[in-house]
Design a protein around this motif. Structure first.
Motif, PDB file in Angstrom:
ATOM      1  N   VAL A 284       0.874  -1.273  -0.072  1.00 50.42           N
ATOM      2  CA  VAL A 284      -0.076  -0.023  -0.138  1.00 50.42           C
ATOM      3  C   VAL A 284       0.846   1.457  -0.207  1.00 50.42           C
ATOM      4  O   VAL A 284       0.648   2.347  -0.926  1.00 50.42           O
TER       5      VAL A 284
ATOM      6  N   ALA B 196       2.154   1.931  -3.480  1.00 49.20           N
ATOM      7  CA  ALA B 196       1.083   2.289  -4.025  1.00 49.20           C
ATOM      8  C   ALA B 196       0.846   3.795  -4.214  1.00 49.20           C
ATOM      9  O   ALA B 196       0.489   4.525  -4.992  1.00 49.20           O
ATOM     10  N   ILE B 197       0.852   4.349  -2.746  1.00 48.07           N
ATOM     11  CA  ILE B 197       0.626   5.666  -2.389  1.00 48.07           C
ATOM     12  C   ILE B 197       1.680   6.554  -3.051  1.00 48.07           C
ATOM     13  O   ILE B 197       1.083   7.424  -3.699  1.00 48.07           O
TER      14      ILE B 197
ATOM     15  N   GLU C 185       1.060   6.363  -7.091  1.00 48.83           N
ATOM     16  CA  GLU C 185      -0.080   7.024  -7.228  1.00 48.83           C
ATOM     17  C   GLU C 185      -0.132   8.699  -7.261  1.00 48.83           C
ATOM     18  O   GLU C 185      -0.511   9.292  -8.116  1.00 48.83           O
TER      19      GLU C 185
ATOM     20  N   CYS D  20      -2.101  15.687  -1.139  1.00 48.88           N
ATOM     21  CA  CYS D  20      -2.513  14.058  -1.342  1.00 48.88           C
ATOM     22  C   CYS D  20      -3.465  13.580  -0.294  1.00 48.88           C
ATOM     23  O   CYS D  20      -4.227  12.776  -0.804  1.00 48.88           O
TER      24      CYS D  20
ATOM     25  N   THR E  33      -9.641   7.770  -5.358  1.00 43.60           N
ATOM     26  CA  THR E  33      -8.187   7.718  -5.135  1.00 43.60           C
ATOM     27  C   THR E  33      -7.934   6.558  -4.110  1.00 43.60           C
ATOM     28  O   THR E  33      -6.890   5.754  -4.654  1.00 43.60           O
TER      29      THR E  33
ATOM     30  N   LYS F 292      -8.129   3.263  -6.340  1.00 44.18           N
ATOM     31  CA  LYS F 292      -6.937   3.510  -7.179  1.00 44.18           C
ATOM     32  C   LYS F 292      -5.620   2.854  -6.527  1.00 44.18           C
ATOM     33  O   LYS F 292      -4.930   1.987  -7.176  1.00 44.18           O
ATOM     34  N   ILE F 293      -5.474   3.293  -5.287  1.00 42.81           N
ATOM     35  CA  ILE F 293      -4.379   2.656  -4.424  1.00 42.81           C
ATOM     36  C   ILE F 293      -4.620   1.135  -4.290  1.00 42.81           C
ATOM     37  O   ILE F 293      -3.626   0.701  -4.382  1.00 42.81           O
TER      38      ILE F 293
ATOM     39  N   ARG G 154      -3.724  -0.766  -7.251  1.00 42.41           N
ATOM     40  CA  ARG G 154      -2.425  -0.737  -7.529  1.00 42.41           C
ATOM     41  C   ARG G 154      -1.771  -1.567  -6.544  1.00 42.41           C
ATOM     42  O   ARG G 154      -0.660  -2.523  -6.996  1.00 42.41           O
ATOM     43  N   ALA G 155      -2.225  -1.603  -5.244  1.00 39.22           N
ATOM     44  CA  ALA G 155      -1.480  -2.613  -4.363  1.00 39.22           C
ATOM     45  C   ALA G 155      -1.738  -3.966  -4.332  1.00 39.22           C
ATOM     46  O   ALA G 155      -0.839  -4.860  -4.029  1.00 39.22           O
TER      47      ALA G 155
ATOM     48  N   THR H 205      -6.927  -0.528   2.934  1.00 34.85           N
ATOM     49  CA  THR H 205      -6.203   0.399   2.142  1.00 34.85           C
ATOM     50  C   THR H 205      -6.206   1.702   2.631  1.00 34.85           C
ATOM     51  O   THR H 205      -5.242   2.754   2.913  1.00 34.85           O
TER      52      THR H 205
ATOM     53  N   CYS I 178      -3.475   4.281   4.196  1.00 37.02           N
ATOM     54  CA  CYS I 178      -3.183   5.776   3.486  1.00 37.02           C
ATOM     55  C   CYS I 178      -3.358   6.902   4.676  1.00 37.02           C
ATOM     56  O   CYS I 178      -2.620   7.556   4.533  1.00 37.02           O
TER      57      CYS I 178
END
Length: 103
Positions: free
Chosen positions: A12, A15-16, A19, A45, A56, A59-60, A63-64, A82, A86
């Motif tokens: 994660v 990914a952050i 992103e 962010c 967002t 999306k993260i 991606r993770a 996630t 985040c």
């Protein structure tokens, strides 16, 4: 179980950073982390996390955890996990970037 959690948190975090295009920060000292979290880019962010128009966090999460699709019934749990990571990493009121019980 702790090792698995560490792997997921690392996924994660990576990914952050990807992103948002943030510079990767490793655990250093409290002042370095506090300065990083107070930067304009990180504050922006953090605000984007909660802008539903951008999706967002979704999306993260994708991606993770690319092997889990939105249709998978576990995606909701991944999304929540996630979001929590985040918030810890980007929240300027949380004094660390590590997910621990004692910041």
């Amino acid at each position: 179980m702790k090792d698995l959690r560490g792997v997921h948190v690392a996924a994660v975090k990576t990914a952050i950073f990807k992103e948002f295009g943030l510079q990767v920060i490793s655990k250093k000292n409290v002042k370095v982390i506090a300065d990083w979290k107070k930067s304009k880019q990180v504050r922006e962010c953090y605000q984007k996390l909660y802008d539903d128009d951008d999706n967002t966090i979704e999306k993260i999460a994708k991606r993770a955890f690319p092997s889990i699709s939105e249709d998978d019934e576990t995606f909701e749990n991944i999304y929540i996990y996630t979001a929590a990571v985040c918030d810890i990493v980007l929240n300027p009121k949380y004094p660390d970037i590590e997910c621990s019980k004692n910041p």
